[in-house]
Design an enzyme around this catalytic site. Structure first.
Site, mmCIF file in Angstrom:
data_model
loop_
_atom_site.group_PDB
_atom_site.id
_atom_site.type_symbol
_atom_site.label_atom_id
_atom_site.label_comp_id
_atom_site.label_asym_id
_atom_site.label_seq_id
_atom_site.Cartn_x
_atom_site.Cartn_y
_atom_site.Cartn_z
ATOM 1 N N CYS A 120 0.835 -0.981 -0.085
ATOM 2 C CA CYS A 120 0.051 0.015 -0.187
ATOM 3 C C CYS A 120 0.913 1.121 0.129
ATOM 4 O O CYS A 120 1.725 1.457 -0.788
ATOM 5 C CB CYS A 120 -0.940 -0.138 1.217
ATOM 6 N N HIS A 121 0.818 1.962 0.978
ATOM 7 C CA HIS A 121 1.466 3.349 1.092
ATOM 8 C C HIS A 121 3.005 3.154 1.438
ATOM 9 O O HIS A 121 3.705 4.212 1.511
ATOM 10 C CB HIS A 121 0.797 4.426 2.017
ATOM 11 N N GLY A 122 3.435 2.010 2.041
ATOM 12 C CA GLY A 122 4.695 1.610 2.148
ATOM 13 C C GLY A 122 5.594 1.931 1.314
ATOM 14 O O GLY A 122 6.841 2.380 1.553
#
Length: 197
Positions: A120-122
């Protein structure tokens, strides 16, 4: 007795709940020791998680998750002890990427060609660390412009899928845990064999 192999997981306040809890528990089930760290936190502290879900709006809604335990001191980490890195999503990467030590820790795993998983936003940590040039990866679609602007090749896949590029495994969101973790543990040398008994 052999010491368990170690995975580093960098978390922060409002890391996505499933993207922290499920990989932590799954990797420990496989026999890894997962050390969770956060800047300015010590072993025994906690971070607040959030739950991102689609419930009829044009983007995800966010609700409060759980308190998730920090298992190691951020400032005392010896990166040479770790075999892999896991980067959860949620809102935490927005501010974690501003911490130069977080970026240096992340770079270590690429320099030493150790397996890295990002969901995801990693990807925001990987883009801030300038680690995606020429790399095929996926992420939450709203983060794809950052990936492309930093020279990465965004691969649009279903939420249940994962993309492998060298030592990096990525997935767009927590529905992709099974695919992503299956590939991540392969990169870590785990072979899953089913036998009839």
């Amino acid at each position: 007795m052999v010491s368990p192999r170690k995975i580093l997981m960098i978390v922060g306040d409002f890391s996505e709940d499933y993207e922290v809890m499920v990989p932590f528990q799954t990797l420990e089930t496989f026999g890894f020791q997962v050390d969770t760290v956060c800047p300015n936190k010590k072993k025994g502290d906690t971070v607040a998680t959030c739950v991102h879900d689609f419930v009829g709006f044009q983007t995800y809604a966010e609700s409060r998750g759980h308190n998730f335990g920090i298992t190691a001191d951020f400032d005392a980490i010896n990166l040479d002890e770790y075999d892999g890195l896991f980067l959860p999503g949620g809102r935490a990467p927005e501010y974690l990427r501003l911490n130069e030590r977080v970026l240096d820790m992340t770079r270590h795993f690429f320099v030493h060609n150790k397996p890295v998983a990002s969901v995801c936003h990693g990807i925001q940590i990987l883009t801030a660390a300038n680690l995606v040039k020429g790399v095929e990866a996926t992420c939450y679609p709203a983060c794809s412009p950052e990936l492309s602007l930093m020279g990465g090749k965004y691969v649009s896949v279903g939420a249940h899928e994962a993309v492998i590029s060298g030592n990096l495994v990525t997935s767009p969101a927590w529905p992709g845990h099974q695919a992503m973790l299956r590939e991540f543990v392969k990169l870590l040398g785990v072979e899953i064999v089913h036998r009839r008994v």
